[in-house]
Structures are given as C-alpha cells and as structure tokens.
Design an enzyme around this catalytic site. Structure first.
Site, PDB file in Angstrom:
ATOM      1  N   LYS A  71      37.244  41.338  36.012  1.00 18.01           N
ATOM      2  CA  LYS A  71      36.278  40.365  36.561  1.00 18.01           C
ATOM      3  C   LYS A  71      34.996  40.369  35.719  1.00 18.01           C
ATOM      4  CE  LYS A  71      36.462  38.127  39.865  1.00 18.01           C
ATOM      5  NZ  LYS A  71      36.916  36.708  40.038  1.00 18.01           N
ATOM      6  N   TRP A  85      33.408  41.528  49.868  1.00 22.03           N
ATOM      7  CA  TRP A  85      34.195  41.669  51.104  1.00 22.03           C
ATOM      8  C   TRP A  85      34.428  40.308  51.775  1.00 22.03           C
ATOM      9  CZ3 TRP A  85      32.332  46.562  54.293  1.00 22.03           C
ATOM     10  CH2 TRP A  85      32.381  47.695  53.487  1.00 22.03           C
ATOM     11  N   TYR A 138      40.746  45.923  38.281  1.00 18.14           N
ATOM     12  CA  TYR A 138      40.397  44.587  38.784  1.00 18.14           C
ATOM     13  C   TYR A 138      38.958  44.240  38.388  1.00 18.14           C
ATOM     14  CZ  TYR A 138      38.436  41.422  42.363  1.00 18.14           C
ATOM     15  OH  TYR A 138      37.749  40.422  43.017  1.00 18.14           O
ATOM     16  N   ALA A 160      41.719  33.723  41.255  1.00 20.72           N
ATOM     17  CA  ALA A 160      41.594  35.048  40.644  1.00 20.72           C
ATOM     18  C   ALA A 160      42.800  35.886  41.010  1.00 20.72           C
ATOM     19  CB  ALA A 160      40.321  35.740  41.131  1.00 20.72           C
TER      20      ALA A 160
HETATM   21  N1  LIG Z   1      38.459  38.712  48.675  1.00 16.29           N
HETATM   22  C1  LIG Z   1      37.376  39.458  48.486  1.00 16.29           C
HETATM   23  O1  LIG Z   1      37.084  40.373  49.266  1.00 16.29           O
HETATM   24  C2  LIG Z   1      36.457  39.170  47.328  1.00 16.29           C
HETATM   25  C3  LIG Z   1      35.286  39.932  47.193  1.00 16.29           C
HETATM   26  C4  LIG Z   1      34.412  39.642  46.143  1.00 16.29           C
HETATM   27  C5  LIG Z   1      34.713  38.623  45.253  1.00 16.29           C
HETATM   28  N2  LIG Z   1      35.867  37.929  45.392  1.00 16.29           N
HETATM   29  C6  LIG Z   1      36.153  36.849  44.424  1.00 16.29           C
HETATM   30  O2  LIG Z   1      36.028  35.626  45.124  1.00 16.29           O
HETATM   31  C7  LIG Z   1      36.941  34.657  44.594  1.00 16.29           C
HETATM   32  C8  LIG Z   1      37.757  34.047  45.709  1.00 16.29           C
HETATM   33  O3  LIG Z   1      38.440  35.095  46.394  1.00 16.29           O
HETATM   34  P1  LIG Z   1      39.443  34.807  47.603  1.00 16.29           P
HETATM   35  O4  LIG Z   1      39.299  35.940  48.564  1.00 16.29           O
HETATM   36  O5  LIG Z   1      39.313  33.404  48.054  1.00 16.29           O
HETATM   37  O6  LIG Z   1      40.824  34.985  46.830  1.00 16.29           O
HETATM   38  P2  LIG Z   1      42.309  34.774  47.371  1.00 16.29           P
HETATM   39  O7  LIG Z   1      42.304  34.344  48.786  1.00 16.29           O
HETATM   40  O8  LIG Z   1      43.087  35.985  46.979  1.00 16.29           O
HETATM   41  O9  LIG Z   1      42.804  33.534  46.504  1.00 16.29           O
HETATM   42  C9  LIG Z   1      43.018  33.666  45.133  1.00 16.29           C
HETATM   43  C10 LIG Z   1      43.400  32.318  44.591  1.00 16.29           C
HETATM   44  O10 LIG Z   1      43.697  32.479  43.204  1.00 16.29           O
HETATM   45  C11 LIG Z   1      44.932  31.842  42.952  1.00 16.29           C
HETATM   46  N3  LIG Z   1      45.653  32.396  41.838  1.00 16.29           N
HETATM   47  C12 LIG Z   1      46.123  33.654  41.690  1.00 16.29           C
HETATM   48  N4  LIG Z   1      46.824  33.737  40.543  1.00 16.29           N
HETATM   49  C13 LIG Z   1      46.771  32.509  39.963  1.00 16.29           C
HETATM   50  C14 LIG Z   1      47.321  31.956  38.787  1.00 16.29           C
HETATM   51  N5  LIG Z   1      48.074  32.674  37.947  1.00 16.29           N
HETATM   52  N6  LIG Z   1      47.047  30.669  38.494  1.00 16.29           N
HETATM   53  C15 LIG Z   1      46.305  29.903  39.319  1.00 16.29           C
HETATM   54  N7  LIG Z   1      45.793  30.358  40.479  1.00 16.29           N
HETATM   55  C16 LIG Z   1      46.027  31.652  40.786  1.00 16.29           C
HETATM   56  C17 LIG Z   1      45.722  32.015  44.230  1.00 16.29           C
HETATM   57  O11 LIG Z   1      46.818  31.136  44.241  1.00 16.29           O
HETATM   58  P3  LIG Z   1      48.208  31.558  44.973  1.00 16.29           P
HETATM   59  O12 LIG Z   1      47.961  31.316  46.456  1.00 16.29           O
HETATM   60  O13 LIG Z   1      49.201  30.628  44.390  1.00 16.29           O
HETATM   61  O14 LIG Z   1      48.456  32.994  44.663  1.00 16.29           O
HETATM   62  C18 LIG Z   1      44.643  31.706  45.262  1.00 16.29           C
HETATM   63  O15 LIG Z   1      44.484  30.324  45.393  1.00 16.29           O
HETATM   64  C19 LIG Z   1      37.729  35.397  43.514  1.00 16.29           C
HETATM   65  O16 LIG Z   1      37.124  35.155  42.273  1.00 16.29           O
HETATM   66  C20 LIG Z   1      37.552  36.861  43.875  1.00 16.29           C
HETATM   67  O17 LIG Z   1      37.660  37.691  42.729  1.00 16.29           O
HETATM   68  C21 LIG Z   1      36.755  38.158  46.406  1.00 16.29           C
END
Ligand SMILES: NC(=O)c1ccc[n+]([C@@H]2O[C@H](COP(=O)([O-])OP(=O)(O)OC[C@H]3O[C@@H](n4cnc5c(N)ncnc54)[C@H](OP(=O)(O)O)[C@@H]3O)[C@@H](O)[C@H]2O)c1
Length: 297
Positions: A132, A154, A128, A63
């Site tokens: 989503k 979070w 954002y 994402a």
């Molecule tokens: N973090 C939070 O607090 C949170 C809260 C609620 C929900 N979520 C959701 O939970 C999920 C996982 O979150 P996370 O915290 O694990 O996210 P994260 O650590 O920010 O990782 C995002 C991933 O998406 C990849 N990505 C970004 N742009 C891309 C592109 N153009 N093509 C292919 N891959 C791409 C990134 O790759 P690169 O490393 O190459 O950039 C990374 O592997 C997401 O759907 C997020 O919206 C997150």
C-alpha cells in the site's frame, strides 16, 4: 464531471454508489466498475479499458485487502496495490484526470503514542502495508499534481466481509469471545468516508489544479478491537462474555501495528467537514442492518 469509481463490489465502492444517488451529486455522471471491467492483476486489461474510456476523476477503491494472505501472496498484492496503482496514476497524469486513491493507517509501524499526522514517516510492518505504501509512492511519483491519497483505518459497513460482520457471525452459538485489546485505532464507517470523498469532489477547489496531497480520514475517537466489539454487542443487545487478550496471545501471519489513530485535523480544516464519532456511526450502521432486533440472543 464524469467520475469513475473502481472497486464497485467492495465496501467503500458500494458505499460511494449509495451516496452518489443523492441529489447533491446529480450533476455528475458516475461509472462504477469491478474486476470484470478492470482487472488490476492484468496490466494489459487496465490499458485497454482506458483506451476506450475517459473521465474527469478516478476514485480507486480497489485493493488487495487480505492482510494475512498478503504475506504468502506478496507478488499478487504488490501487483494490485502498487504496480496497477502506478499504471492508473500514469494514465490519469497523461489524460489530465484527477485521482483519489485510498490507502491505509497500516503504513505506520504503530509505535507512536499520539495520533499520526500526514507528515509522519511511514514504516510498514507487514506485506499488505508495504504494497500500500508503494502504491502511495507510485501515485506521488506519477502525479505531482491533481492526486489525493486518503488514508483510512478499520473500515466497516453493512456490506459483508468486515470485522463487524465477522463478530456478529461469531457471536452466534457461543458464550465467550477472546478479542485483542492492545491494538488501538479508529473504526471508520465506509458511508462516512464515501460522503467525504464525494464532498471533496463537489468542492470548488477540486475543479482547479492542486498539488498532490495526502489526507487522513477515520471517524472521531479511538478504541481497541475489544472496545469495538463491546460496543457492537451492546448496540445489538447480544449478551456474551468478551475476554480481552493481547496481540501476543493471538498470533496472525501478518504483524499488526499497535497504535494507528489518524489525526483528521488537515482534512477537517481543508474541506470544512464534520466527522461523526465512531460510536454514533457504529449505531447508524448497525441500525441499517437491523441490529437490536434481528441479533437479540
Ligand atoms: N477494510 C479496511 O479495514 C481498510 C482499512 C484501511 C484502508 N483500507 C483501504 O480502503 C480501500 C477500500 O477498502 P474496502 O474495505 O472497501 O475493500 P474491500 O471491501 O476488500 O474491496 C476491495 C475491492 O477491490 C477489488 N479488487 C480486488 N482485487 C482486484 C483486482 N485484481 N482487480 C480489480 N479489483 C480488485 C475487489 O473486487 P472483488 O470483489 O472482485 O474481489 C473489491 O471491489 C482499499 O484501498 C483498502 O486498502 C481498508
């Protein structure tokens, strides 16, 4: 089953990779890909990948997650969080592949006073979250069956670039930190979410066809960012003055919802899971990264 995990470099992708090594999941074949293999900003690249590869299950952890930057990069955020997800869902539908897609508590406006259930009406208040929500809707439109949308909140882990990491970094060389105390949600340890996702895939009902459904998952309990930071520093034995401030005193490019605690009743009952409290999982995570030893000030 052959399982594709997209987003292998992210917190959740890395956590799934760690959990998948458990013998419980040895009957499955896992493929982990990053943007080098599937670039969500490039729709041709997405189609090309699936012309040569097929799976029983796709878990989308990729994402555009930079909440503030999304305000100025709305087109890119929309491509990654919405259009690419719709394309992925179309591919999954056509190839009879099950899809687990991760979404966010930020789809809600935060005006509730009780925890949000899956049937509550989303009303995103930043770019954002809007992308989503459009991603969720694209999955629902493409797949009336065999997709699960899991909203979380979070998310943190031992793998870089998250709130816990930022706080531990900021603690170095400071006597005081001002932290927002009027935004309330639940921290989610990525490893717990990873275990739940693989538990769902392993469950016998997942093999059958099912109606596309949304579930909420976070750890148990709730706190403000201020309380979260207090707990982090207490576990890591960091002595620092933490000053509570309001959202208004800490303006950010993207508006944040004030209250986004998610009700977990549906996922607990359906998949018979036990969810740890946010406090116990925080301890587990900080222990895994050597806190309490390395971070004593
Ligand atoms: N973090 C939070 O607090 C949170 C809260 C609620 C929900 N979520 C959701 O939970 C999920 C996982 O979150 P996370 O915290 O694990 O996210 P994260 O650590 O920010 O990782 C995002 C991933 O998406 C990849 N990505 C970004 N742009 C891309 C592109 N153009 N093509 C292919 N891959 C791409 C990134 O790759 P690169 O490393 O190459 O950039 C990374 O592997 C997401 O759907 C997020 O919206 C997150």
């Amino acid at each position: 089953m052959q399982i594709l995990i997209i987003g292998k470099t992210g917190q959740l992708g890395k956590s799934i990779q760690e959990v998948a090594a458990n013998v419980l999941y040895s009957k499955h074949g896992f493929t982990f890909v990053g943007r080098d293999e599937i670039d969500f900003s490039n729709n041709v690249n997405i189609s090309t990948y699936f012309e040569c590869n097929s799976f029983d299950v796709i878990v989308n952890c990729a994402a555009y997650t930079q909440v503030d930057r999304a305000e100025e990069q709305q087109e890119l955020a929309n491509q990654i969080n919405h259009l690419a997800v719709g394309q992925l869902a179309d591919i999954a539908q056509q190839s009879n592949t099950k899809l687990i897609h991760i979404s966010t508590d930020y789809v809600f406006d935060g005006n509730a006073t009780n925890s949000y259930i899956e049937l509550d009406v989303p009303n995103p208040i930043n770019a954002y979250a809007k992308t989503k929500l459009l991603g969720e809707q694209a999955v629902q439109n493409a797949m009336s069956s065999n997709a699960l949308i899991v909203r979380s909140s979070w998310i943190y882990s031992q793998y870089g670039n998250n709130f816990v990491d930022t706080m531990l970094r900021l603690a170095q060389g400071r006597d005081e930190l001002k932290i927002v105390s009027d935004q309330i949600s639940t921290p989610t340890y990525a490893a717990d979410l990873a275990i739940t996702i693989l538990h769902i895939i392993n469950s016998k009902d997942f093999i059958k066809d099912f109606t596309t459904t949304t579930y909420h998952y976070s750890n148990i309990g709730q706190c403000s960012w201020y309380e979260f930071v207090k707990a982090i520093f207490a576990i890591c034995k960091i002595k620092l003055n933490i000053v509570p401030i309001t959202t208004d005193e800490y303006p950010t490019p993207a508006k944040r919802p004030l209250y986004t605690v998610l009700s977990k009743s549906k996922i607990i009952t359906t998949f018979r899971i036990t969810i740890p409290s946010w406090q116990s999982s925080l301890k587990t995570c900080l222990k895994a990264r050597g806190c309490g030893k390395k971070w004593i000030k």
